[in-house]
Design a protein around this motif. Structure first.
Motif, PDB file in Angstrom:
ATOM      1  N   ASN A 299       0.855  -1.197   0.000  1.00  0.00           N
ATOM      2  CA  ASN A 299       0.000   0.000   0.000  1.00  0.00           C
ATOM      3  C   ASN A 299       0.886   1.239   0.000  1.00  0.00           C
ATOM      4  O   ASN A 299       1.870   1.289   0.737  1.00  0.00           O
ATOM      5  CB  ASN A 299      -0.874   0.062   1.257  1.00  0.00           C
ATOM      6  N   HIS A 300       0.522   2.231  -0.765  1.00  0.00           N
ATOM      7  CA  HIS A 300       1.244   3.511  -0.706  1.00  0.00           C
ATOM      8  C   HIS A 300       0.259   4.609  -1.098  1.00  0.00           C
ATOM      9  O   HIS A 300       0.253   5.104  -2.222  1.00  0.00           O
ATOM     10  CB  HIS A 300       2.436   3.483  -1.651  1.00  0.00           C
ATOM     11  N   GLU A 301      -0.577   4.991  -0.126  1.00  0.00           N
ATOM     12  CA  GLU A 301      -1.645   5.964  -0.393  1.00  0.00           C
ATOM     13  C   GLU A 301      -1.086   7.323  -0.797  1.00  0.00           C
ATOM     14  O   GLU A 301      -1.634   7.981  -1.702  1.00  0.00           O
ATOM     15  CB  GLU A 301      -2.540   6.106   0.838  1.00  0.00           C
ATOM     16  N   ALA A 302      -0.022   7.772  -0.125  1.00  0.00           N
ATOM     17  CA  ALA A 302       0.530   9.095  -0.421  1.00  0.00           C
ATOM     18  C   ALA A 302       0.992   9.175  -1.873  1.00  0.00           C
ATOM     19  O   ALA A 302       0.786  10.187  -2.554  1.00  0.00           O
ATOM     20  CB  ALA A 302       1.686   9.403   0.525  1.00  0.00           C
ATOM     21  N   ALA A 303       1.619   8.115  -2.363  1.00  0.00           N
ATOM     22  CA  ALA A 303       2.081   8.103  -3.755  1.00  0.00           C
ATOM     23  C   ALA A 303       0.899   8.161  -4.717  1.00  0.00           C
ATOM     24  O   ALA A 303       0.982   8.784  -5.784  1.00  0.00           O
ATOM     25  CB  ALA A 303       2.916   6.851  -4.024  1.00  0.00           C
ATOM     26  N   ALA A 304      -0.212   7.522  -4.340  1.00  0.00           N
ATOM     27  CA  ALA A 304      -1.397   7.566  -5.201  1.00  0.00           C
ATOM     28  C   ALA A 304      -1.968   8.977  -5.257  1.00  0.00           C
ATOM     29  O   ALA A 304      -2.381   9.455  -6.327  1.00  0.00           O
ATOM     30  CB  ALA A 304      -2.445   6.584  -4.686  1.00  0.00           C
ATOM     31  N   PHE A 305      -2.008   9.667  -4.113  1.00  0.00           N
ATOM     32  CA  PHE A 305      -2.440  11.062  -4.116  1.00  0.00           C
ATOM     33  C   PHE A 305      -1.569  11.883  -5.064  1.00  0.00           C
ATOM     34  O   PHE A 305      -2.066  12.697  -5.858  1.00  0.00           O
ATOM     35  CB  PHE A 305      -2.358  11.646  -2.709  1.00  0.00           C
ATOM     36  N   GLU A 306      -0.269  11.695  -4.976  1.00  0.00           N
ATOM     37  CA  GLU A 306       0.650  12.468  -5.811  1.00  0.00           C
ATOM     38  C   GLU A 306       0.462  12.145  -7.294  1.00  0.00           C
ATOM     39  O   GLU A 306       0.478  13.049  -8.144  1.00  0.00           O
ATOM     40  CB  GLU A 306       2.091  12.176  -5.385  1.00  0.00           C
ATOM     41  N   GLU A 307       0.276  10.873  -7.612  1.00  0.00           N
ATOM     42  CA  GLU A 307       0.129  10.473  -9.012  1.00  0.00           C
ATOM     43  C   GLU A 307      -1.142  11.044  -9.621  1.00  0.00           C
ATOM     44  O   GLU A 307      -1.141  11.608 -10.716  1.00  0.00           O
ATOM     45  CB  GLU A 307       0.122   8.946  -9.110  1.00  0.00           C
ATOM     46  N   VAL A 308      -2.257  10.890  -8.910  1.00  0.00           N
ATOM     47  CA  VAL A 308      -3.529  11.398  -9.430  1.00  0.00           C
ATOM     48  C   VAL A 308      -3.520  12.922  -9.464  1.00  0.00           C
ATOM     49  O   VAL A 308      -4.000  13.541 -10.430  1.00  0.00           O
ATOM     50  CB  VAL A 308      -4.708  10.874  -8.590  1.00  0.00           C
ATOM     51  N   SER A 309      -2.955  13.558  -8.437  1.00  0.00           N
ATOM     52  CA  SER A 309      -2.870  15.020  -8.420  1.00  0.00           C
ATOM     53  C   SER A 309      -2.029  15.523  -9.583  1.00  0.00           C
ATOM     54  O   SER A 309      -2.363  16.527 -10.229  1.00  0.00           O
ATOM     55  CB  SER A 309      -2.268  15.503  -7.094  1.00  0.00           C
ATOM     56  N   GLY A 310      -0.930  14.832  -9.868  1.00  0.00           N
ATOM     57  CA  GLY A 310      -0.091  15.216 -11.002  1.00  0.00           C
ATOM     58  C   GLY A 310      -0.839  15.128 -12.315  1.00  0.00           C
ATOM     59  O   GLY A 310      -0.703  16.005 -13.177  1.00  0.00           O
ATOM     60  N   TYR A 311      -1.645  14.090 -12.461  1.00  0.00           N
ATOM     61  CA  TYR A 311      -2.469  13.981 -13.675  1.00  0.00           C
ATOM     62  C   TYR A 311      -3.442  15.154 -13.766  1.00  0.00           C
ATOM     63  O   TYR A 311      -3.585  15.779 -14.832  1.00  0.00           O
ATOM     64  CB  TYR A 311      -3.235  12.658 -13.667  1.00  0.00           C
ATOM     65  N   LEU A 312      -4.089  15.489 -12.665  1.00  0.00           N
ATOM     66  CA  LEU A 312      -5.103  16.542 -12.683  1.00  0.00           C
ATOM     67  C   LEU A 312      -4.506  17.919 -12.938  1.00  0.00           C
ATOM     68  O   LEU A 312      -5.178  18.785 -13.511  1.00  0.00           O
ATOM     69  CB  LEU A 312      -5.878  16.542 -11.369  1.00  0.00           C
ATOM     70  N   ARG A 313      -3.279  18.128 -12.552  1.00  0.00           N
ATOM     71  CA  ARG A 313      -2.657  19.428 -12.803  1.00  0.00           C
ATOM     72  C   ARG A 313      -2.479  19.679 -14.300  1.00  0.00           C
ATOM     73  O   ARG A 313      -2.293  20.830 -14.706  1.00  0.00           O
ATOM     74  CB  ARG A 313      -1.320  19.510 -12.070  1.00  0.00           C
ATOM     75  N   GLY A 314      -2.527  18.652 -15.107  1.00  0.00           N
ATOM     76  CA  GLY A 314      -2.436  18.815 -16.546  1.00  0.00           C
ATOM     77  C   GLY A 314      -3.785  18.873 -17.240  1.00  0.00           C
ATOM     78  O   GLY A 314      -3.849  18.923 -18.469  1.00  0.00           O
ATOM     79  N   GLN A 315      -4.880  18.853 -16.466  1.00  0.00           N
ATOM     80  CA  GLN A 315      -6.223  18.865 -17.027  1.00  0.00           C
ATOM     81  C   GLN A 315      -6.899  20.218 -16.780  1.00  0.00           C
ATOM     82  O   GLN A 315      -6.367  21.072 -16.079  1.00  0.00           O
ATOM     83  CB  GLN A 315      -7.064  17.736 -16.414  1.00  0.00           C
ATOM     84  N   ASP A 316      -8.067  20.391 -17.358  1.00  0.00           N
ATOM     85  CA  ASP A 316      -8.829  21.623 -17.210  1.00  0.00           C
ATOM     86  C   ASP A 316      -9.312  21.765 -15.769  1.00  0.00           C
ATOM     87  O   ASP A 316     -10.153  20.991 -15.306  1.00  0.00           O
ATOM     88  CB  ASP A 316     -10.018  21.594 -18.173  1.00  0.00           C
ATOM     89  N   ALA A 317      -8.783  22.746 -15.058  1.00  0.00           N
ATOM     90  CA  ALA A 317      -9.119  22.932 -13.646  1.00  0.00           C
ATOM     91  C   ALA A 317     -10.548  23.430 -13.453  1.00  0.00           C
ATOM     92  O   ALA A 317     -11.063  23.411 -12.329  1.00  0.00           O
ATOM     93  CB  ALA A 317      -8.142  23.911 -12.992  1.00  0.00           C
ATOM     94  N   ASP A 318     -11.189  23.897 -14.524  1.00  0.00           N
ATOM     95  CA  ASP A 318     -12.558  24.367 -14.404  1.00  0.00           C
ATOM     96  C   ASP A 318     -13.563  23.220 -14.319  1.00  0.00           C
ATOM     97  O   ASP A 318     -14.747  23.454 -14.076  1.00  0.00           O
ATOM     98  CB  ASP A 318     -12.920  25.258 -15.603  1.00  0.00           C
ATOM     99  N   VAL A 319     -13.101  21.999 -14.535  1.00  0.00           N
ATOM    100  CA  VAL A 319     -13.972  20.828 -14.433  1.00  0.00           C
ATOM    101  C   VAL A 319     -13.717  20.156 -13.087  1.00  0.00           C
ATOM    102  O   VAL A 319     -12.620  19.655 -12.844  1.00  0.00           O
ATOM    103  CB  VAL A 319     -13.699  19.821 -15.574  1.00  0.00           C
TER     104      VAL A 319
END
Length: 421
Positions: A299-319
């Motif tokens: 298990n590595h929850e913190a790494a999952a937060f970072e991975e998904v957050s990194g993906y979202l930083r490249g997406q439209d923040a208005d959604v």
């Protein structure tokens, strides 16, 4: 030797030139579609009487596609076989993509007279190929309904001869407005029973959102699946399969593309194929029939937060984004996970954890009481047995906090809150 594709399977394309051919004697139609799944005009329909279009050319039983020459706004090319008799064999479709070659044989078709064989589509800037093999009992009429094709009506019969003596004109029948058809993008590729269940579940999601004044909410849905070693039994019993099938309805209700971006969390976090409605059976067979091993054993929850957050930083923040995270417990780093929760506050996402394993969830159980955040960006609830929870109750719990987070995260007047009362 050609690689055989299963229905719903997709593969990335390695070149911008490919050919798609069939060994059956059928009429082929190629449809060039925009992001909304619709043709933009007559030129987007390529068939025997109009065999040439921008980036597409039909040569007897072979379709040639040049993805770099498609019209502006084109994001999909569907190859359709039209037959005059239901149940007629469609043969094997062969796709040549540079040195790579694939084959696909549609099966299980009975009453359909128009069948989408394969499609070439754009996803995240890259072109992919998908085997489809699903069709329409009502033939070209079904094709017209789903893709916006203008299909000419059959010639009207000759009117009867005028009567020799005047007669009273019959009352015209009352005009009836046909009921609107609300289709989920890609649902035509699903088995009938699954299609019906998905529609029923989507309607329950809409009811839950309406209760919270969020009928017009549009959002991105991301799924995170715990794949640590302790989940092996849950995967084997089909718990994750049924859970993902049920949350697909949320994406169908609020995501414009009716899809979810999917991540696996173990010792590391791995992003896998996006989950689209039409791909649901094949996706579940690939990633939930047994515990997937791409992400490792721990298990590595913190790494999952970072991975998904990194993906979202490249997406439209208005959604706004709803992250649905299925977890079987056993958090190994409570402090690191808490820091990750706080670091993710400014990411435009609400993280909803669903506990499945009757286990120690550590910091996840304290998320609602975690202070010191600009907005509450997380939620958690545990289910001893998710299969015992009715769909309506499950959606009520999953969606209980998300609309409130949208209102708190985005300022008044922002497009994201336009669909909220």
């Amino acid at each position: 030797m050609a690689d055989t594709l299963a229905p719903g399977q997709n593969v990335p394309l390695g070149s911008d030139r490919l050919t798609i051919s069939t060994d059956a004697s059928v009429d082929l139609i190629a449809l060039v579609l925009s992001a909304d799944g619709q043709v933009s005009g007559d030129a987007d329909m390529v068939f025997y009487n109009a065999p040439n279009g921008a980036g597409v050319r039909l040569d007897a039983a072979t379709l040639h596609v040049a993805t770099d020459e498609l019209r502006s706004g084109a994001e999909r090319v569907a190859l359709v076989a039209s037959v005059d008799q239901p149940g007629r064999p469609l043969g094997t479709v062969t796709i040549t993509d540079g040195p790579a070659q694939y084959s696909f044989t549609p099966s299980g078709l009975t009453t359909q007279t128009a069948v989408v064989l394969v499609e070439v589509y754009l996803r995240n800037g890259a072109w992919k190929l998908r085997a489809v093999g699903a069709g329409y009992d009502d033939g070209l009429a079904g094709l017209a309904r789903d893709f916006g094709v203008d299909v000419a009506d059959e010639a009207a019969p000759e009117p009867p001869a005028a009567p020799t003596a005047p007669t009273a004109a019959p009352e015209p029948p009352p005009t009836q407005t046909p009921a609107p058809i609300s289709l989920i993008k890609g649902e035509e590729r699903l088995p009938i029973d699954l299609r019906k269940k998905l529609t029923e579940r989507r309607d329950l999601v809409k009811v839950s959102l309406a209760k919270r004044g969020a009928s017009g909410l549009r959002a991105r849905i991301i799924g995170v699946l715990d794949t640590s070693g302790s989940t092996t039994g849950l995967y084997k019993r089909g718990v994750f399969t049924r859970a993902v099938e049920r949350i697909m309805a949320i994406a169908a209700a609020v995501d414009d593309d009716a899809e979810m971006q999917m991540f696996l969390m173990g010792s590391k976090t791995v992003r896998v194929d996006d989950l689209q409605v039409g791909d649901l059976p094949a996706w579940l067979a690939r990633y939930t029939a047994k515990r997937p091993k791409q992400a490792g054993y721990g298990n590595h929850e913190a790494a999952a937060f970072e991975e998904v957050s990194g993906y979202l930083r490249g997406q439209d923040a208005d959604v706004p984004t709803l992250v649905l995270w299925f977890h079987d417990g056993g958090v190994t780093d409570n402090r690191g996970t808490e820091r990750a929760v706080r670091d993710a506050v400014e990411v435009p996402a609400f993280w909803q954890f669903v506990g499945l394993g009757r286990s120690n969830y550590g910091v996840l159980e304290r998320l609602d009481d975690l202070g010191g955040r600009r907005v509450d960006n997380t939620g958690f609830f545990a289910l001893d047995d998710i299969d015992r929870v009715a769909d309506a109750d499950l959606y009520e719990r999953i969606l209980s906090e998300f609309p409130s987070w949208v209102r708190a995260y985005y300022p008044p007047g922002h497009p994201a809150v336009a669909g909220l009362a």
